[in-house]
Design a protein around this motif. Sequence first.
Motif, PDB file in Angstrom:
ATOM      1  N   TYR A   1      31.805  20.361  -8.125  1.00  0.00           N
ATOM      2  CA  TYR A   1      33.077  19.758  -7.173  1.00  0.00           C
ATOM      3  C   TYR A   1      34.295  20.832  -7.361  1.00  0.00           C
ATOM      4  CZ  TYR A   1      30.576  16.097  -4.549  1.00  0.00           C
ATOM      5  OH  TYR A   1      29.962  15.475  -3.732  1.00  0.00           O
ATOM      6  N   VAL A   2      34.505  20.834  -8.808  1.00  0.00           N
ATOM      7  CA  VAL A   2      35.845  21.677  -8.926  1.00  0.00           C
ATOM      8  C   VAL A   2      35.584  23.149  -9.040  1.00  0.00           C
ATOM      9  CG1 VAL A   2      37.223  22.349 -11.111  1.00  0.00           C
ATOM     10  CG2 VAL A   2      36.326  19.697 -10.766  1.00  0.00           C
ATOM     11  N   HIS A   3      34.454  23.626  -9.319  1.00  0.00           N
ATOM     12  CA  HIS A   3      34.178  25.253  -9.334  1.00  0.00           C
ATOM     13  C   HIS A   3      34.326  25.640  -7.831  1.00  0.00           C
ATOM     14  CE1 HIS A   3      32.107  28.907 -10.062  1.00  0.00           C
ATOM     15  NE2 HIS A   3      31.439  28.740  -9.279  1.00  0.00           N
ATOM     16  N   TYR A   4      33.626  24.539  -6.809  1.00  0.00           N
ATOM     17  CA  TYR A   4      33.864  25.290  -5.526  1.00  0.00           C
ATOM     18  C   TYR A   4      35.029  24.600  -4.900  1.00  0.00           C
ATOM     19  CZ  TYR A   4      28.853  27.008  -5.815  1.00  0.00           C
ATOM     20  OH  TYR A   4      27.768  27.624  -6.106  1.00  0.00           O
ATOM     21  N   GLN A   5      35.871  24.117  -5.446  1.00  0.00           N
ATOM     22  CA  GLN A   5      37.363  23.860  -5.177  1.00  0.00           C
ATOM     23  C   GLN A   5      37.231  22.446  -3.922  1.00  0.00           C
ATOM     24  OE1 GLN A   5      39.797  27.141  -3.860  1.00  0.00           O
ATOM     25  NE2 GLN A   5      41.571  26.123  -4.434  1.00  0.00           N
TER      26      GLN A   5
ATOM     27  N   ASP B   1      40.271  19.924  -7.132  1.00  0.00           N
ATOM     28  CA  ASP B   1      41.441  20.898  -7.738  1.00  0.00           C
ATOM     29  C   ASP B   1      41.014  20.657  -9.349  1.00  0.00           C
ATOM     30  OD1 ASP B   1      42.664  21.810  -5.461  1.00  0.00           O
ATOM     31  OD2 ASP B   1      43.469  19.699  -5.465  1.00  0.00           O
ATOM     32  N   VAL B   2      40.851  19.378  -9.747  1.00  0.00           N
ATOM     33  CA  VAL B   2      40.677  18.963 -11.149  1.00  0.00           C
ATOM     34  C   VAL B   2      39.713  18.187 -11.334  1.00  0.00           C
ATOM     35  CG1 VAL B   2      43.268  19.577 -11.889  1.00  0.00           C
ATOM     36  CG2 VAL B   2      42.398  17.222 -11.149  1.00  0.00           C
ATOM     37  N   GLY B   3      39.112  17.864 -12.637  1.00  0.00           N
ATOM     38  CA  GLY B   3      38.140  16.959 -12.817  1.00  0.00           C
ATOM     39  C   GLY B   3      38.215  16.284 -14.298  1.00  0.00           C
TER      40      GLY B   3
ATOM     41  N   GLU C   1      30.898  27.025 -19.160  1.00  0.00           N
ATOM     42  CA  GLU C   1      32.328  26.939 -19.580  1.00  0.00           C
ATOM     43  C   GLU C   1      33.218  27.676 -19.050  1.00  0.00           C
ATOM     44  OE1 GLU C   1      32.756  27.442 -23.842  1.00  0.00           O
ATOM     45  OE2 GLU C   1      30.983  28.565 -23.825  1.00  0.00           O
ATOM     46  N   ASN C   2      32.822  28.985 -18.473  1.00  0.00           N
ATOM     47  CA  ASN C   2      33.824  29.745 -17.885  1.00  0.00           C
ATOM     48  C   ASN C   2      33.995  29.436 -16.468  1.00  0.00           C
ATOM     49  OD1 ASN C   2      34.233  31.392 -20.146  1.00  0.00           O
ATOM     50  ND2 ASN C   2      32.018  32.241 -19.812  1.00  0.00           N
ATOM     51  N   SER C   3      33.107  28.578 -15.710  1.00  0.00           N
ATOM     52  CA  SER C   3      33.245  28.242 -14.181  1.00  0.00           C
ATOM     53  C   SER C   3      34.491  27.273 -13.950  1.00  0.00           C
ATOM     54  CB  SER C   3      32.184  27.429 -13.799  1.00  0.00           C
ATOM     55  OG  SER C   3      31.871  26.062 -14.305  1.00  0.00           O
ATOM     56  N   VAL C   4      35.285  26.857 -14.799  1.00  0.00           N
ATOM     57  CA  VAL C   4      36.517  25.937 -14.890  1.00  0.00           C
ATOM     58  C   VAL C   4      37.397  26.581 -16.013  1.00  0.00           C
ATOM     59  CG1 VAL C   4      35.417  24.264 -13.309  1.00  0.00           C
ATOM     60  CG2 VAL C   4      35.420  24.097 -16.067  1.00  0.00           C
ATOM     61  N   LEU C   5      38.594  25.821 -15.692  1.00  0.00           N
ATOM     62  CA  LEU C   5      39.617  25.961 -16.824  1.00  0.00           C
ATOM     63  C   LEU C   5      39.516  24.660 -17.517  1.00  0.00           C
ATOM     64  CD1 LEU C   5      42.576  27.726 -14.903  1.00  0.00           C
ATOM     65  CD2 LEU C   5      41.418  28.665 -16.981  1.00  0.00           C
ATOM     66  N   LYS C   6      39.533  24.823 -18.819  1.00  0.00           N
ATOM     67  CA  LYS C   6      39.620  23.700 -19.975  1.00  0.00           C
ATOM     68  C   LYS C   6      41.110  23.533 -20.167  1.00  0.00           C
ATOM     69  CE  LYS C   6      37.179  24.073 -23.637  1.00  0.00           C
ATOM     70  NZ  LYS C   6      36.205  24.006 -24.632  1.00  0.00           N
TER      71      LYS C   6
ATOM     72  N   LEU D   1      40.221  17.296 -19.317  1.00  0.00           N
ATOM     73  CA  LEU D   1      40.778  17.734 -17.822  1.00  0.00           C
ATOM     74  C   LEU D   1      40.488  19.021 -17.679  1.00  0.00           C
ATOM     75  CD1 LEU D   1      42.424  16.448 -15.454  1.00  0.00           C
ATOM     76  CD2 LEU D   1      44.499  17.761 -16.732  1.00  0.00           C
ATOM     77  N   VAL D   2      39.654  19.444 -16.491  1.00  0.00           N
ATOM     78  CA  VAL D   2      39.540  20.683 -16.187  1.00  0.00           C
ATOM     79  C   VAL D   2      39.883  21.193 -14.859  1.00  0.00           C
ATOM     80  CG1 VAL D   2      37.445  20.773 -17.709  1.00  0.00           C
ATOM     81  CG2 VAL D   2      37.430  20.205 -15.025  1.00  0.00           C
ATOM     82  N   ALA D   3      40.065  22.360 -14.594  1.00  0.00           N
ATOM     83  CA  ALA D   3      40.603  22.507 -13.193  1.00  0.00           C
ATOM     84  C   ALA D   3      40.152  24.022 -12.709  1.00  0.00           C
ATOM     85  CB  ALA D   3      42.268  23.328 -13.194  1.00  0.00           C
ATOM     86  N   ASN D   4      39.966  23.951 -11.355  1.00  0.00           N
ATOM     87  CA  ASN D   4      39.501  25.245 -10.692  1.00  0.00           C
ATOM     88  C   ASN D   4      40.589  26.308 -10.750  1.00  0.00           C
ATOM     89  OD1 ASN D   4      40.075  26.795  -7.955  1.00  0.00           O
ATOM     90  ND2 ASN D   4      37.746  26.167  -8.029  1.00  0.00           N
ATOM     91  N   HIS D   5      39.925  27.553 -11.158  1.00  0.00           N
ATOM     92  CA  HIS D   5      40.833  28.652 -11.294  1.00  0.00           C
ATOM     93  C   HIS D   5      41.944  29.065 -10.094  1.00  0.00           C
ATOM     94  CE1 HIS D   5      38.700  30.167 -14.949  1.00  0.00           C
ATOM     95  NE2 HIS D   5      37.675  29.757 -14.357  1.00  0.00           N
ATOM     96  N   ASN D   6      41.429  28.736  -8.708  1.00  0.00           N
ATOM     97  CA  ASN D   6      42.295  29.208  -7.724  1.00  0.00           C
ATOM     98  C   ASN D   6      43.276  28.021  -7.434  1.00  0.00           C
ATOM     99  OD1 ASN D   6      41.192  31.521  -7.135  1.00  0.00           O
ATOM    100  ND2 ASN D   6      39.529  30.616  -5.880  1.00  0.00           N
TER     101      ASN D   6
END
Length: 205
Positions: A54-58, A61-63, A75-80, A178-183
Amino acid sequence: MIRIALPKGRIAKESLELFSRVFSQDFNFEDRKLILDKDNLRFLLVRSQDVLTYVHYQAADVGVVGLDVIEEFDENSVLKLLDLHIGKCKVIIGSPVGRDIDYQKTQIKIATKMPTITHKYFSKKAIPLEIIKLYGSIELAPLVGLSDGIVDIVETGVTMKQNNLKIDEVIMESSAYLVANHNSFYQKQKEILDLMQSLSEKLHR
């Protein structure tokens, strides 16, 4: 609006309690509903393994997701962003009591629902390995001869003891991040950083 993906179960409950402390109001999903809207926040209730998707495909926004899930998928698909210090558990190697894993064998069999973590760990030790992917009841595998041992998540270890298994090694300690989508992080940087800061302050009080 910030969209937040939460994993069903204990981590969702602990996450909502944390958000309740941050915003001084109650956050509770109505019975069987999967979306909770409150002020500028939208919470989505999903399976633990699906949070990163869900986070990777935006779609979020966060998860909030366990470090073990991040390591298992990509681990690179989202921002930690932040260790929330909730949902603590361990990823372990286990085997039946009284029967250690024979690492001298040509190849050992390990049953797990975490093949990536398992493969990485045993590759570093140069141990020949066959991974048997299971989706549940991992503890059963070595008891009926399907595998030599298991790689699984434990919180208290009670289930393993009840099934006459022991912990041989701890591969990693895990807690929810808490992780976030890059965009999203680029587009909503202020809102996400403010949220992260508020959560961090509550964690350290």
